[in-house]
Design a protein around this motif. Structure first.
Motif, PDB file in Angstrom:
ATOM      1  N   ILE A   1      28.389  51.453  40.918  1.00 33.92           N
ATOM      2  CA  ILE A   1      28.656  50.390  41.890  1.00 33.92           C
ATOM      3  C   ILE A   1      27.370  49.734  42.370  1.00 33.92           C
ATOM      4  O   ILE A   1      27.279  48.501  42.455  1.00 33.92           O
TER       5      ILE A   1
ATOM      6  N   LEU B   1      30.668  57.724  41.860  1.00 35.13           N
ATOM      7  CA  LEU B   1      30.750  56.412  41.221  1.00 35.13           C
ATOM      8  C   LEU B   1      29.666  55.457  41.691  1.00 35.13           C
ATOM      9  O   LEU B   1      29.601  54.326  41.207  1.00 35.13           O
TER      10      LEU B   1
ATOM     11  N   ASN C   1      39.906  55.811  43.738  1.00 31.75           N
ATOM     12  CA  ASN C   1      38.568  55.658  43.166  1.00 31.75           C
ATOM     13  C   ASN C   1      38.456  54.398  42.322  1.00 31.75           C
ATOM     14  O   ASN C   1      37.429  53.700  42.354  1.00 31.75           O
TER      15      ASN C   1
ATOM     16  N   THR D   1      38.281  58.109  37.749  1.00 34.48           N
ATOM     17  CA  THR D   1      39.038  56.864  37.827  1.00 34.48           C
ATOM     18  C   THR D   1      40.293  56.982  36.961  1.00 34.48           C
ATOM     19  O   THR D   1      40.488  57.975  36.256  1.00 34.48           O
TER      20      THR D   1
ATOM     21  N   ALA E   1      35.705  46.749  35.246  1.00 35.69           N
ATOM     22  CA  ALA E   1      35.574  47.968  36.047  1.00 35.69           C
ATOM     23  C   ALA E   1      36.859  48.786  36.021  1.00 35.69           C
ATOM     24  O   ALA E   1      36.817  50.019  35.961  1.00 35.69           O
TER      25      ALA E   1
ATOM     26  N   TYR F   1      35.932  51.322  42.973  1.00 34.16           N
ATOM     27  CA  TYR F   1      34.999  50.901  41.919  1.00 34.16           C
ATOM     28  C   TYR F   1      35.197  49.437  41.551  1.00 34.16           C
ATOM     29  O   TYR F   1      34.242  48.645  41.545  1.00 34.16           O
TER      30      TYR F   1
END
Length: 303
Positions: free
Chosen positions: A169, A165, A98, A251, A232, A102
């Motif tokens: 994004i 997410l 993840n 994340t 990020a 991302y």
């Protein structure tokens, strides 16, 4: 004649003692070393300030469960299996995937959307150009916490994307104020003569951007890409708002907090997980630091 036939004696007579072994030479070298330490003392102190905590984290991650709770600074036995235990933790590889999604996709979208805007603000002359630049700068001053409630209501209620997410994004496809401003400052350092020459040869604005500007702007693009990738990768606030209800969308930064809570007494495993989270960022910066430093330096040449 005897002197010429005695090579050992002749060599000893012709080769005096090396200057580096004399007391005077050693004293001179010691003075040079002390002078270098005195001149660079602030830099050495700053380096130790940043390096020693990382060294402590790495050493603790290689300790056993019992030794990690003691005051020992170095491992008695090097427990490399701690990293394997962290990797085998349920969900850890999902957090990795993840985070790569991302940071990777978000960085690409940010670069692709920010380059044309920065190029227009740097090289085009149009009515409202200064106002547009002021709007970009004002967006840099706006904390994300100010607009988080309406943005959450939009993505969660209207678009039904909570627990993913994508609310983090998708907005990157519309540019980032800091990236636009930083790249605009870099593009100002590119002489307009190169652009004029390309247009004389028949290039349009898009082809000029692709064939002339982008190859010359690689350091600036690398700088904004690294800034966005690091932001990020380390983002905790965004995943907490949008993805906290779905563990499959966590994340590394948010999952690390959960890992810490589950292993609050296993400091060696917590430190091993921390090292695994930091390692990719350190590796990326190590290999791209030249372009990063060059891009950041040249952004301040023109205003």
């Amino acid at each position: 004649m005897t002197h010429l036939l005695d090579p050992v004696r002749n060599t000893a007579a012709a080769s005096p003692e090396r200057p580096s072994r004399t007391p005077a030479a050693r004293t001179a070298r010691r003075k040079v070393l002390l002078h270098w330490i005195a001149v660079h003392s602030l830099g050495i102190a700053a380096a130790l300030f940043f390096v020693l905590p990382f060294v402590f984290v790495v050493l603790t991650s290689l300790m056993s469960d019992q030794q990690a709770l003691t005051r020992d600074l170095t491992p008695n036995t090097w427990e490399w299996g701690n990293y394997e235990r962290v990797f085998n933790t349920p969900g850890f590889l999902t957090w990795w995937r993840n985070t790569l999604l991302y940071a990777g996709v978000g960085t690409v979208l940010t670069v692709v959307s920010s380059v044309p805007v920065a190029y227009a603000l740097a090289k085009f002359r149009f009515r409202g150009r200064k106002l547009s630049l002021m709007l970009v700068i004002s967006m840099m001053m706006l904390p994300p916490q100010v607009v988080i409630i309406p943005m959450y209501l939009f993505w969660a209620k209207q678009m039904d994307l909570s627990g993913t997410l994508w609310p983090l994004i998708i907005p990157m496809a519309f540019g980032d104020a800091f990236s636009i401003f930083l790249l605009r400052q870099f593009l100002l350092t590119i002489p307009n003569e190169y652009l004029d020459a390309a247009k004389v040869d028949g290039c349009g604005e898009f082809r000029t951007l692709m064939k002339v500007v982008l190859p010359m702007a690689k350091p600036g693009i690398a700088a904004i890409a690294l800034f966005q990738f690091f932001a990020a990768w380390n983002d905790y606030f965004g995943p907490q708002i949008y993805a906290s209800e779905n563990p499959a969308a966590w994340t590394l930064s948010y999952g690390l907090e959960s890992f810490k809570g589950a292993h609050h007494t296993d400091w060696n495993l917590t430190m091993a997980a921390t090292v695994l989270v930091m390692a990719p960022v350190i590796a990326v910066f190590f290999f791209a630091q030249k372009a990063f430093v060059e891009g950041v330096t040249l952004t301040g040449v023109k205003g």
